[in-house]
Design a protein around this motif. Structure first.
Motif, mmCIF file in Angstrom:
data_model
loop_
_atom_site.group_PDB
_atom_site.id
_atom_site.type_symbol
_atom_site.label_atom_id
_atom_site.label_comp_id
_atom_site.label_asym_id
_atom_site.label_seq_id
_atom_site.Cartn_x
_atom_site.Cartn_y
_atom_site.Cartn_z
ATOM 1 N N GLY A 1 -1.403 -1.711 -3.310
ATOM 2 C CA GLY A 1 -0.413 -0.892 -3.999
ATOM 3 C C GLY A 1 -0.714 -0.729 -5.476
ATOM 4 O O GLY A 1 -0.550 0.363 -6.036
ATOM 5 N N ALA A 2 -1.146 -1.809 -6.121
ATOM 6 C CA ALA A 2 -1.478 -1.727 -7.548
ATOM 7 C C ALA A 2 -2.635 -0.761 -7.779
ATOM 8 O O ALA A 2 -2.615 0.061 -8.706
ATOM 9 C CB ALA A 2 -1.834 -3.113 -8.077
ATOM 10 N N GLU A 3 -3.643 -0.837 -6.918
ATOM 11 C CA GLU A 3 -4.791 0.068 -7.051
ATOM 12 C C GLU A 3 -4.391 1.508 -6.727
ATOM 13 O O GLU A 3 -4.794 2.452 -7.424
ATOM 14 C CB GLU A 3 -5.927 -0.391 -6.142
ATOM 15 C CG GLU A 3 -7.229 0.323 -6.410
ATOM 16 C CD GLU A 3 -8.411 -0.325 -5.693
ATOM 17 O OE1 GLU A 3 -9.551 0.106 -5.956
ATOM 18 O OE2 GLU A 3 -8.191 -1.252 -4.890
ATOM 19 N N ASP B 1 -4.653 4.650 -9.313
ATOM 20 C CA ASP B 1 -5.445 5.831 -8.970
ATOM 21 C C ASP B 1 -4.600 7.100 -8.998
ATOM 22 O O ASP B 1 -5.095 8.181 -9.341
ATOM 23 C CB ASP B 1 -6.081 5.664 -7.590
ATOM 24 C CG ASP B 1 -7.173 4.598 -7.568
ATOM 25 O OD1 ASP B 1 -7.610 4.175 -8.656
ATOM 26 O OD2 ASP B 1 -7.566 4.181 -6.457
ATOM 27 N N ALA B 2 -3.302 6.961 -8.652
ATOM 28 C CA ALA B 2 -2.409 8.116 -8.617
ATOM 29 C C ALA B 2 -1.791 8.427 -9.972
ATOM 30 O O ALA B 2 -1.066 9.416 -10.109
ATOM 31 C CB ALA B 2 -1.303 7.881 -7.589
ATOM 32 N N GLY B 3 -2.057 7.586 -10.955
ATOM 33 C CA GLY B 3 -1.493 7.805 -12.284
ATOM 34 C C GLY B 3 -0.011 7.517 -12.382
ATOM 35 O O GLY B 3 0.684 8.079 -13.234
ATOM 36 N N LEU B 4 0.492 6.620 -11.516
ATOM 37 C CA LEU B 4 1.910 6.249 -11.576
ATOM 38 C C LEU B 4 2.140 5.281 -12.730
ATOM 39 O O LEU B 4 1.212 4.695 -13.282
ATOM 40 C CB LEU B 4 2.340 5.596 -10.258
ATOM 41 C CG LEU B 4 2.132 6.414 -8.984
ATOM 42 C CD1 LEU B 4 2.642 5.637 -7.779
ATOM 43 C CD2 LEU B 4 2.826 7.770 -9.076
ATOM 44 N N ARG C 1 6.849 9.435 -8.401
ATOM 45 C CA ARG C 1 6.746 10.465 -9.446
ATOM 46 C C ARG C 1 8.059 11.207 -9.655
ATOM 47 O O ARG C 1 8.445 11.497 -10.785
ATOM 48 C CB ARG C 1 5.665 11.474 -9.060
ATOM 49 C CG ARG C 1 4.248 10.969 -9.192
ATOM 50 C CD ARG C 1 3.277 12.141 -9.140
ATOM 51 N NE ARG C 1 1.899 11.681 -9.254
ATOM 52 C CZ ARG C 1 0.967 11.867 -8.326
ATOM 53 N NH1 ARG C 1 1.262 12.511 -7.209
ATOM 54 N NH2 ARG C 1 -0.260 11.424 -8.523
ATOM 55 N N HIS C 2 8.726 11.542 -8.563
ATOM 56 C CA HIS C 2 9.948 12.349 -8.629
ATOM 57 C C HIS C 2 10.991 11.709 -7.716
ATOM 58 O O HIS C 2 10.992 11.933 -6.512
ATOM 59 C CB HIS C 2 9.673 13.794 -8.194
ATOM 60 C CG HIS C 2 8.574 14.459 -8.955
ATOM 61 N ND1 HIS C 2 8.717 14.829 -10.270
ATOM 62 C CD2 HIS C 2 7.310 14.799 -8.578
ATOM 63 C CE1 HIS C 2 7.592 15.386 -10.686
ATOM 64 N NE2 HIS C 2 6.727 15.368 -9.691
ATOM 65 N N ALA D 1 0.853 -1.187 0.000
ATOM 66 C CA ALA D 1 0.000 0.000 0.000
ATOM 67 C C ALA D 1 0.891 1.240 0.000
ATOM 68 O O ALA D 1 1.976 1.249 0.606
ATOM 69 C CB ALA D 1 -0.902 -0.011 1.228
ATOM 70 N N LEU D 2 0.446 2.291 -0.688
ATOM 71 C CA LEU D 2 1.269 3.487 -0.883
ATOM 72 C C LEU D 2 0.657 4.677 -0.153
ATOM 73 O O LEU D 2 -0.546 4.918 -0.244
ATOM 74 C CB LEU D 2 1.384 3.812 -2.374
ATOM 75 C CG LEU D 2 1.874 2.695 -3.305
ATOM 76 C CD1 LEU D 2 1.876 3.182 -4.753
ATOM 77 C CD2 LEU D 2 3.246 2.205 -2.895
ATOM 78 N N ASP D 3 1.520 5.432 0.554
ATOM 79 C CA ASP D 3 1.059 6.693 1.135
ATOM 80 C C ASP D 3 1.489 7.848 0.231
ATOM 81 O O ASP D 3 2.143 7.648 -0.800
ATOM 82 C CB ASP D 3 1.574 6.873 2.570
ATOM 83 C CG ASP D 3 3.094 6.894 2.683
ATOM 84 O OD1 ASP D 3 3.781 7.235 1.683
ATOM 85 O OD2 ASP D 3 3.609 6.579 3.772
#
Length: 449
Positions: free
Chosen positions: A327-329, A333-336, A277-278, A267-269
């Motif tokens: 994490g995949a979801e 959702d974050a457009g990574l 992203r950066h 899971a990503l925070d």
């Protein structure tokens, strides 16, 4: 469709096809001709009605069929077919015994033959580019070079050689070089590079397969400094770095170190998403996620009587798989950047089922079919740094193509059995693979419910 030589390139044109080019929007061209030159490159893509076939070019009539880019599998191992792995062989002692056998005069020829068979199964199933992420030795490097030199038809290969781990860490000692200090890690990276690898893999955390205690899967095994030493050496050589990471802390450390791809994930925070992203320490300023749901879900959705995993492996798998799916979801959702890799050779991860990972991205992570196909083609190509060569049906690129009996944007199962696979302009007609009907039936039931 009339046939071409399976080993020699010759110019040809695929006519009257539906062409899915490989972008995330699912751009589709109808009644289209794709012209491929004798150098294996796509020369032109245009409406069939207005495109004459050049003299000397073989015509392949693809009326009613769909052409897509060849698939890319960014996380493969070549040492097994995907039958359940023996838990006893996953212990440190079991790995040492297996490693001794594999490096013996008897084991080495077997290992080379097994690796070649795995590569050809991947190709015949529609995968025209692979990245190995954990090899017993440098057998994938040898295969890559034989294919590149034209001695055999095969997929484009990014070969990692042995992964880099701590002593008795994940993958050690069977598929790993081990060390303790940042200097050890830098030295092992240079050793792999000296053997010709063009990918690097780190074991940032423990893993499910070889975990011997509850909570070991996902527990951090490397510091940021250890992994930074690996990344610095690899990036200086222009080589991207993957990290096996199965917990938030493991993912965060790997990103801070500058890895280019996170394998499996968690899971990503918000802070982790921003690092994807950066990422100032990565090779290209950003990092990507390769979820490998195909490797985790069978262990949690099939019974232990079927998978053969231990109670500890199952408990660890439940925690890791929940994080992997989240994490995949989160990444979607974050457009990574999210790519496709299956972790072939693991329990119930066959060499021929790459299409299932696309299906899982749709069913479990909120992707559209077009987004999933993009992840396995142009998306993976961009992540692996080969988008100038492959990943889309585009003039100037290598003819890495699939001819399918149906449109995968309507049903991803169209990818299960390509009618024709073309790798770098070389065709494989009526490609067939050895399938495990029992495994496929189990996975069909588990994923379709």
């Amino acid at each position: 469709m009339s046939s071409l030589s399976p080993s020699l390139r010759e110019p040809f044109a695929i006519t009257h096809a539906t062409v899915v080019i490989g972008d995330a929007n699912g751009t589709t061209l109808h009644d289209t001709t794709v012209i491929v030159g004798g150098d294996g490159r796509i020369e032109r893509i245009a409406p069939s009605i207005a495109t004459p076939i050049p003299d000397g070019y073989r015509m392949l009539d693809a009326t009613g069929k769909t052409v897509t880019p060849g698939l890319i599998n960014a996380h493969v191992h070549l040492f097994s077919e995907g039958r359940p792995l023996n838990p006893k062989m996953a212990t440190p002692r079991g790995q040492r015994i297996t490693a001794t056998i594999m490096h013996s005069p008897v084991g080495k020829p077997y290992l080379k033959a097994r690796a070649k068979a795995s590569v050809m199964t991947l190709l015949r199933s529609g995968v025209t580019t692979i990245r190995t992420l954990g090899d017993v030795g440098y057998e994938a490097v040898e295969l890559r070079d034989r294919i590149a030199d034209g001695h055999m038809v095969g997929p484009r290969i990014l070969a990692a050689g042995p992964l880099l781990a701590i002593p008795e860490g994940h993958g050690a000692p069977l598929i790993a070089l081990t060390g303790e200090t940042p200097e050890d890690m830098a030295r092992n990276t240079r050793e792999n590079l000296a053997h010709g690898v063009n990918a690097i893999k780190i074991a940032a955390t423990g893993g499910v397969t070889d975990a011997q205690r509850l909570g070991e899967a996902g527990s951090p095994q490397m510091t940021v400094d250890q992994m930074r030493a690996i990344c610095d050496v690899a990036h200086e050589a222009g080589v991207i770095v993957a990290a096996h990471a199965q917990s938030p802390e493991g993912v965060k450390r790997a990103l801070l170190a500058g890895v280019d791809t996170i394998e499996h994930g968690s899971a990503l925070d918000d802070a982790m998403i921003e690092l994807f992203r950066h990422n100032p320490h990565s090779l290209r300023g950003w990092s990507a996620l390769i979820p490998t749901m195909s490797a985790g879900l069978p262990m949690t959705e099939l019974g232990q009587d079927v998978t053969g995993i231990t109670d500890i492996q199952l408990a660890n798998a439940r925690t890791v798989v929940a994080g992997m799916l989240a994490g995949a979801e989160d990444a979607h959702d974050a457009g990574l950047r999210v790519g496709v890799g299956t972790d072939t050779a693991m329990t119930f991860v066959t060499q021929y089922n790459t299409w299932r990972e696309l299906d899982l991205l749709v069913k479990r992570a909120g992707f559209t079919a077009a987004e999933a196909l993009h992840a396995a083609t142009l998306g993976d190509a961009e992540i692996l740094g080969v988008a100038g060569e492959t990943g889309s049906v585009e003039a100037g690129k290598a003819a890495d193509l699939l001819v399918l009996d149906a449109n995968p944007l309507l049903d991803l199962r169209a990818l299960k059995q390509p009618a024709l696979v073309i790798a770098d302009g070389r065709p494989l007609w009526h490609p067939q693979v050895k399938r495990f009907d029992d495994i496929d039936a189990l996975l069909d039931r588990a994923y379709d419910e």
